[in-house]
Design an enzyme around this catalytic site. Sequence first.
Site, PDB file in Angstrom:
ATOM      1  N   ASP A   1     -14.596  31.271   2.247  1.00  0.00           N
ATOM      2  CA  ASP A   1     -14.542  32.095   1.027  1.00  0.00           C
ATOM      3  C   ASP A   1     -14.803  33.568   1.352  1.00  0.00           C
ATOM      4  O   ASP A   1     -14.119  34.467   0.850  1.00  0.00           O
ATOM      5  CB  ASP A   1     -15.582  31.564   0.028  1.00  0.00           C
TER       6      ASP A   1
ATOM      7  N   LYS B   1     -10.867  18.669   8.687  1.00  0.00           N
ATOM      8  CA  LYS B   1     -10.113  17.740   9.545  1.00  0.00           C
ATOM      9  C   LYS B   1     -10.937  17.207  10.716  1.00  0.00           C
ATOM     10  O   LYS B   1     -10.738  16.089  11.165  1.00  0.00           O
ATOM     11  CB  LYS B   1      -8.845  18.442  10.069  1.00  0.00           C
TER      12      LYS B   1
HETATM   13  C1  LIG Z   1     -12.119  48.319   1.649  1.00  0.00           C
HETATM   14  C2  LIG Z   1     -12.550  47.513   2.786  1.00  0.00           C
HETATM   15  C3  LIG Z   1     -13.351  46.409   2.272  1.00  0.00           C
HETATM   16  C4  LIG Z   1     -13.771  45.621   3.428  1.00  0.00           C
HETATM   17  C5  LIG Z   1     -14.454  44.457   2.948  1.00  0.00           C
HETATM   18  C6  LIG Z   1     -15.713  44.923   2.492  1.00  0.00           C
HETATM   19  C7  LIG Z   1     -16.558  44.181   1.994  1.00  0.00           C
HETATM   20  C8  LIG Z   1     -16.382  42.785   1.775  1.00  0.00           C
HETATM   21  C9  LIG Z   1     -17.671  42.374   1.285  1.00  0.00           C
HETATM   22  C10 LIG Z   1     -17.898  41.205   0.953  1.00  0.00           C
HETATM   23  C11 LIG Z   1     -16.843  40.167   0.933  1.00  0.00           C
HETATM   24  C12 LIG Z   1     -17.457  38.957   0.458  1.00  0.00           C
HETATM   25  C13 LIG Z   1     -16.386  38.132  -0.153  1.00  0.00           C
HETATM   26  C14 LIG Z   1     -17.065  37.039  -0.851  1.00  0.00           C
HETATM   27  C15 LIG Z   1     -16.096  36.382  -1.755  1.00  0.00           C
HETATM   28  C16 LIG Z   1     -16.851  35.492  -2.638  1.00  0.00           C
HETATM   29  C17 LIG Z   1     -16.078  35.382  -3.904  1.00  0.00           C
HETATM   30  C18 LIG Z   1     -16.729  34.419  -4.806  1.00  0.00           C
HETATM   31  O1  LIG Z   1     -17.403  33.542  -4.406  1.00  0.00           O
HETATM   32  S1  LIG Z   1     -16.443  34.609  -6.449  1.00  0.00           S
HETATM   33  C19 LIG Z   1     -17.489  33.340  -7.166  1.00  0.00           C
HETATM   34  C20 LIG Z   1     -16.732  32.096  -7.535  1.00  0.00           C
HETATM   35  N1  LIG Z   1     -15.739  32.378  -8.522  1.00  0.00           N
HETATM   36  C21 LIG Z   1     -16.030  32.492  -9.816  1.00  0.00           C
HETATM   37  O2  LIG Z   1     -17.143  32.393 -10.257  1.00  0.00           O
HETATM   38  C22 LIG Z   1     -14.866  32.785 -10.721  1.00  0.00           C
HETATM   39  C23 LIG Z   1     -15.007  32.109 -12.078  1.00  0.00           C
HETATM   40  N2  LIG Z   1     -13.735  32.263 -12.825  1.00  0.00           N
HETATM   41  C24 LIG Z   1     -13.475  33.347 -13.534  1.00  0.00           C
HETATM   42  O3  LIG Z   1     -14.328  34.207 -13.697  1.00  0.00           O
HETATM   43  C25 LIG Z   1     -12.108  33.469 -14.110  1.00  0.00           C
HETATM   44  O4  LIG Z   1     -11.503  32.213 -14.219  1.00  0.00           O
HETATM   45  C26 LIG Z   1     -11.176  34.383 -13.256  1.00  0.00           C
HETATM   46  C27 LIG Z   1     -10.993  33.852 -11.830  1.00  0.00           C
HETATM   47  C28 LIG Z   1     -11.771  35.798 -13.211  1.00  0.00           C
HETATM   48  C29 LIG Z   1      -9.813  34.466 -13.917  1.00  0.00           C
HETATM   49  O5  LIG Z   1     -10.026  34.772 -15.274  1.00  0.00           O
HETATM   50  P1  LIG Z   1      -9.070  35.793 -16.039  1.00  0.00           P
HETATM   51  O6  LIG Z   1      -9.368  35.613 -17.494  1.00  0.00           O
HETATM   52  O7  LIG Z   1      -9.166  37.154 -15.482  1.00  0.00           O
HETATM   53  O8  LIG Z   1      -7.635  35.292 -15.691  1.00  0.00           O
HETATM   54  P2  LIG Z   1      -6.760  34.119 -16.325  1.00  0.00           P
HETATM   55  O9  LIG Z   1      -7.583  32.928 -16.648  1.00  0.00           O
HETATM   56  O10 LIG Z   1      -5.928  34.709 -17.429  1.00  0.00           O
HETATM   57  O11 LIG Z   1      -5.829  33.750 -15.105  1.00  0.00           O
HETATM   58  C30 LIG Z   1      -4.910  34.707 -14.591  1.00  0.00           C
HETATM   59  C31 LIG Z   1      -3.783  33.918 -13.982  1.00  0.00           C
HETATM   60  O12 LIG Z   1      -4.290  33.120 -12.896  1.00  0.00           O
HETATM   61  C32 LIG Z   1      -4.108  31.729 -13.148  1.00  0.00           C
HETATM   62  N3  LIG Z   1      -5.283  30.998 -12.724  1.00  0.00           N
HETATM   63  C33 LIG Z   1      -6.566  31.292 -12.987  1.00  0.00           C
HETATM   64  N4  LIG Z   1      -7.386  30.413 -12.431  1.00  0.00           N
HETATM   65  C34 LIG Z   1      -6.597  29.539 -11.793  1.00  0.00           C
HETATM   66  C35 LIG Z   1      -6.858  28.379 -10.994  1.00  0.00           C
HETATM   67  N5  LIG Z   1      -8.094  27.972 -10.762  1.00  0.00           N
HETATM   68  N6  LIG Z   1      -5.807  27.719 -10.474  1.00  0.00           N
HETATM   69  C36 LIG Z   1      -4.516  28.135 -10.704  1.00  0.00           C
HETATM   70  N7  LIG Z   1      -4.207  29.233 -11.435  1.00  0.00           N
HETATM   71  C37 LIG Z   1      -5.231  29.909 -11.973  1.00  0.00           C
HETATM   72  C38 LIG Z   1      -3.924  31.631 -14.669  1.00  0.00           C
HETATM   73  O13 LIG Z   1      -3.176  30.478 -15.008  1.00  0.00           O
HETATM   74  C39 LIG Z   1      -3.167  32.907 -14.962  1.00  0.00           C
HETATM   75  O14 LIG Z   1      -1.820  32.720 -14.572  1.00  0.00           O
HETATM   76  P3  LIG Z   1      -0.596  33.286 -15.454  1.00  0.00           P
HETATM   77  O15 LIG Z   1      -0.843  34.766 -15.597  1.00  0.00           O
HETATM   78  O16 LIG Z   1       0.630  32.963 -14.657  1.00  0.00           O
HETATM   79  O17 LIG Z   1      -0.679  32.577 -16.764  1.00  0.00           O
END
Ligand SMILES: CCCCC/C=C\C/C=C\CCCCCCCC(=O)SCCNC(=O)CCNC(=O)[C@H](O)C(C)(C)COP(=O)(O)OP(=O)(O)OC[C@H]1O[C@@H](n2cnc3c(N)ncnc32)[C@H](O)[C@@H]1OP(=O)(O)O
Length: 215
Positions: A137, A161
Amino acid sequence: MRPLAGSYLPEFFHEDHSLPKPSWSKDMRLLFDQFMKKCEDGSWIHLPSYNYTLFQRSQDISAFIHAYLPTASKLINEEKLLQAKIFTRNFEDGLGFEYVMFYNDVEKRVVCVFEGGPYLQGMPGCLHGGAIATMIDATVGTSAMIAEGIVMTANLNINFKRPVPLCSVVLINSQLDKIEGRKLFISCNVQSVDEKTLYTEATSLFIKLDPEKQV
Ligand SMILES: CCCCC/C=C\C/C=C\CCCCCCCC(=O)SCCNC(=O)CCNC(=O)[C@H](O)C(C)(C)COP(=O)(O)OP(=O)(O)OC[C@H]1O[C@@H](n2cnc3c(N)ncnc32)[C@H](O)[C@@H]1OP(=O)(O)O
């Protein structure tokens, strides 16, 4: 590409945890050196890594949460936020997540060199699946953030796997496959250093946060 973290960052960011430490194994150090060599011609970039998020100063983090996560913000204790640290950067050196990431802009790849320490055990002698998922992630998340900024993981699909031996070094290879509107599709695999063992494969979906939406 947005500017990388640099000298303009506040002081508490200044310890970069992705640099070699005495606790790193020989394999980890060797791979770090190999990737740093690839950085010399600019094709790869070493990504620094800190204990805190980019929005850690209290006023910034509150503003961020109110703007991007208004629903969640109602349940968040703002005082506790001052204590918040990045999950993967809070074990003592060598005991938890040791990792360093590199980015190739042309290929849209992020590679993470990862050594999971003894506190990440699941089955005896093996890395916990949740620790592998966390690092996948973090790797695909970094790739998504570089491409589109403020994103969240919507879906992470993992096939385990082969068990990953505890305290071994692995390569987490991620690839940005496509961007469709706010959706980013990123695939990933976890391999042994000699690339002979494929431990894990994953696909992910990230969504670029829309401050107009009440998430
Ligand atoms: C610039 C250099 C940078 C260098 C890098 C620097 C730093 C990096 C530093 C750190 C990196 C660390 C990275 C860590 C990553 C960790 C990330 C996480 O762990 S996040 C925590 C876990 N996730 C969540 O808690 C998310 C919970 N969910 C939500 O909040 C929401 O569902 C959402 C994901 C925000 C989406 O909600 P939103 O209302 O915005 O969108 P929609 O629901 O309208 O969906 C949009 C679109 O997507 C489709 N969709 C949504 N979810 C899914 C799914 N699970 N599966 C399939 N499709 C999905 C949805 O159908 C919509 O599609 P469409 O528009 O076609 O209808």
